[in-house]
Design a protein around this motif. Structure first.
Motif, mmCIF file in Angstrom:
data_model
loop_
_atom_site.group_PDB
_atom_site.id
_atom_site.type_symbol
_atom_site.label_atom_id
_atom_site.label_comp_id
_atom_site.label_asym_id
_atom_site.label_seq_id
_atom_site.Cartn_x
_atom_site.Cartn_y
_atom_site.Cartn_z
ATOM 1 N N ASN A 143 3.553 6.911 13.235
ATOM 2 C CA ASN A 143 4.993 7.000 13.415
ATOM 3 C C ASN A 143 5.646 7.472 12.122
ATOM 4 O O ASN A 143 5.350 6.968 11.048
ATOM 5 N N ASN A 144 6.566 8.426 12.211
ATOM 6 C CA ASN A 144 7.231 8.949 11.012
ATOM 7 C C ASN A 144 8.132 7.933 10.339
ATOM 8 O O ASN A 144 8.525 8.128 9.193
ATOM 9 N N ASN A 145 8.520 6.866 11.044
ATOM 10 C CA ASN A 145 9.359 5.834 10.438
ATOM 11 C C ASN A 145 8.560 4.911 9.522
ATOM 12 O O ASN A 145 9.136 4.144 8.763
ATOM 13 N N ILE A 146 7.243 4.950 9.597
ATOM 14 C CA ILE A 146 6.418 4.035 8.819
ATOM 15 C C ILE A 146 6.328 4.519 7.382
ATOM 16 O O ILE A 146 5.975 5.669 7.124
ATOM 17 N N LYS A 147 6.652 3.624 6.478
ATOM 18 C CA LYS A 147 6.609 3.916 5.045
ATOM 19 C C LYS A 147 5.680 2.919 4.372
ATOM 20 O O LYS A 147 5.684 1.731 4.695
ATOM 21 N N ILE A 148 4.912 3.416 3.443
ATOM 22 C CA ILE A 148 4.049 2.553 2.641
ATOM 23 C C ILE A 148 4.561 2.592 1.221
ATOM 24 O O ILE A 148 4.809 3.668 0.672
ATOM 25 N N ARG A 149 4.728 1.399 0.665
ATOM 26 C CA ARG A 149 5.234 1.314 -0.698
ATOM 27 C C ARG A 149 4.599 0.125 -1.398
ATOM 28 O O ARG A 149 4.075 -0.785 -0.756
ATOM 29 N N PRO A 150 4.638 0.148 -2.738
ATOM 30 C CA PRO A 150 4.087 -0.999 -3.468
ATOM 31 C C PRO A 150 4.800 -2.292 -3.102
ATOM 32 O O PRO A 150 5.994 -2.297 -2.760
ATOM 33 N N ILE A 151 4.065 -3.374 -3.190
ATOM 34 C CA ILE A 151 4.651 -4.702 -2.944
ATOM 35 C C ILE A 151 5.672 -4.979 -4.042
ATOM 36 O O ILE A 151 5.412 -4.748 -5.223
ATOM 37 N N ARG A 152 6.824 -5.482 -3.643
ATOM 38 C CA ARG A 152 7.917 -5.806 -4.572
ATOM 39 C C ARG A 152 8.157 -7.310 -4.574
ATOM 40 O O ARG A 152 7.824 -8.007 -3.606
ATOM 41 N N ALA A 153 8.811 -7.781 -5.616
ATOM 42 C CA ALA A 153 9.097 -9.216 -5.749
ATOM 43 C C ALA A 153 9.847 -9.756 -4.529
ATOM 44 O O ALA A 153 9.606 -10.874 -4.090
ATOM 45 N N GLY A 154 10.737 -8.987 -3.945
ATOM 46 C CA GLY A 154 11.504 -9.429 -2.790
ATOM 47 C C GLY A 154 10.739 -9.465 -1.479
ATOM 48 O O GLY A 154 11.280 -9.885 -0.453
ATOM 49 N N ASP A 155 9.484 -9.060 -1.502
ATOM 50 C CA ASP A 155 8.664 -9.009 -0.290
ATOM 51 C C ASP A 155 7.901 -10.300 -0.025
ATOM 52 O O ASP A 155 7.097 -10.361 0.911
ATOM 53 N N ARG A 156 8.122 -11.327 -0.815
ATOM 54 C CA ARG A 156 7.265 -12.511 -0.770
ATOM 55 C C ARG A 156 7.088 -13.077 0.644
ATOM 56 O O ARG A 156 5.968 -13.338 1.081
ATOM 57 N N MET A 157 8.165 -13.312 1.359
ATOM 58 C CA MET A 157 8.038 -13.938 2.681
ATOM 59 C C MET A 157 7.257 -13.054 3.653
ATOM 60 O O MET A 157 6.366 -13.528 4.360
ATOM 61 N N ALA A 158 7.568 -11.769 3.680
ATOM 62 C CA ALA A 158 6.876 -10.848 4.586
ATOM 63 C C ALA A 158 5.407 -10.725 4.194
ATOM 64 O O ALA A 158 4.518 -10.754 5.058
ATOM 65 N N TRP A 159 5.152 -10.595 2.901
ATOM 66 C CA TRP A 159 3.770 -10.493 2.424
ATOM 67 C C TRP A 159 2.974 -11.749 2.774
ATOM 68 O O TRP A 159 1.847 -11.662 3.274
ATOM 69 N N GLU A 160 3.574 -12.916 2.533
ATOM 70 C CA GLU A 160 2.851 -14.162 2.785
ATOM 71 C C GLU A 160 2.515 -14.323 4.268
ATOM 72 O O GLU A 160 1.425 -14.780 4.612
ATOM 73 N N THR A 161 3.414 -13.937 5.138
ATOM 74 C CA THR A 161 3.138 -14.010 6.569
ATOM 75 C C THR A 161 1.935 -13.129 6.923
ATOM 76 O O THR A 161 1.023 -13.568 7.632
ATOM 77 N N LEU A 162 1.926 -11.903 6.410
ATOM 78 C CA LEU A 162 0.809 -10.996 6.684
ATOM 79 C C LEU A 162 -0.493 -11.526 6.090
ATOM 80 O O LEU A 162 -1.535 -11.509 6.747
ATOM 81 N N TRP A 163 -0.437 -12.008 4.850
ATOM 82 C CA TRP A 163 -1.662 -12.461 4.195
ATOM 83 C C TRP A 163 -2.216 -13.714 4.868
ATOM 84 O O TRP A 163 -3.421 -13.867 5.015
ATOM 85 N N ARG A 164 -1.315 -14.612 5.297
ATOM 86 C CA ARG A 164 -1.779 -15.797 6.031
ATOM 87 C C ARG A 164 -2.487 -15.396 7.326
ATOM 88 O O ARG A 164 -3.523 -15.959 7.674
ATOM 89 N N ASP A 165 -1.934 -14.414 8.033
ATOM 90 C CA ASP A 165 -2.573 -13.946 9.260
ATOM 91 C C ASP A 165 -3.922 -13.295 8.959
ATOM 92 O O ASP A 165 -4.880 -13.463 9.705
ATOM 93 N N TYR A 166 -4.000 -12.554 7.868
ATOM 94 C CA TYR A 166 -5.272 -11.958 7.449
ATOM 95 C C TYR A 166 -6.296 -13.048 7.165
ATOM 96 O O TYR A 166 -7.433 -12.992 7.651
ATOM 97 N N LEU A 167 -5.905 -14.042 6.386
ATOM 98 C CA LEU A 167 -6.836 -15.123 6.042
ATOM 99 C C LEU A 167 -7.238 -15.920 7.281
ATOM 100 O O LEU A 167 -8.387 -16.354 7.394
ATOM 101 N N LYS A 168 -6.317 -16.098 8.214
ATOM 102 C CA LYS A 168 -6.626 -16.804 9.457
ATOM 103 C C LYS A 168 -7.701 -16.050 10.241
ATOM 104 O O LYS A 168 -8.587 -16.655 10.824
#
Length: 151
Positions: free
Chosen positions: A2-27
């Motif tokens: 999808n052209n709307n999908i953007k990949i960018r470095p993890i930023r300090a403000g991404d903590r909640m979104a990152w943690e949700t994804l990482w928890r699902d990965y670890l699960k």
């Protein structure tokens, strides 16, 4: 993808979104980690000055779709450093849409730009869905991983 999908470095403000994804990965790998590991890991991956550990997230506007982490390190068989792709995860709704491939290619681009052409990672032998992608964009090896027994 999808052209709307953007990949960018993890930023300090991404903590909640990152943690949700990482928890699902670890699960997915039946793993739980203590809170201090989340804190330290996020700090490393979101700090642009901490060059040994890099992380990126895939987004569709404000919706997080996936993450990838990499670790650059020295290698005894090479002069140049190598890149270990440690974690890769996409949400179920993003699977089969090119998000995981784009995240891996982001690691490849970072490695190439840093003179680390060698990129490697591990997955479980039974992770058939992931291996279908990996077999198209990388060369499998016949090495097994062994880990020290720690009581």
């Amino acid at each position: 993808m999808n052209n709307n999908i953007k990949i960018r470095p993890i930023r300090a403000g991404d903590r909640m979104a990152w943690e949700t994804l990482w928890r699902d990965y670890l699960k997915f790998y039946d793993t739980e980690l203590p809170g201090e590991i989340y804190d330290a890991t996020f700090t490393r991956y979101s700090d642009p000055e901490f060059l040994q550990m890099c992380g990126w997230m895939a987004w569709d506007d404000e919706t997080p779709l996936g993450l990838v982490h990499s670790i650059a390190h020295q290698h005894g068989w090479r002069i140049e450093d190598v890149t270990y792709l440690q974690d890769l995860f996409t949400v179920p709704a993003a699977r089969g849409k090119g998000v995981a491939r784009a995240l891996i290619e982001t690691v490849y681009e970072d490695a190439d730009a840093s003179g680390r052409a060698n990129v490697y990672w591990l997955t479980q032998t039974g992770n058939d869905a992931a291996r279908r992608l990996y077999d198209r964009i990388a060369k499998p090896t016949d090495f097994m991983v062994y880990r020290r027994n720690v009581n």
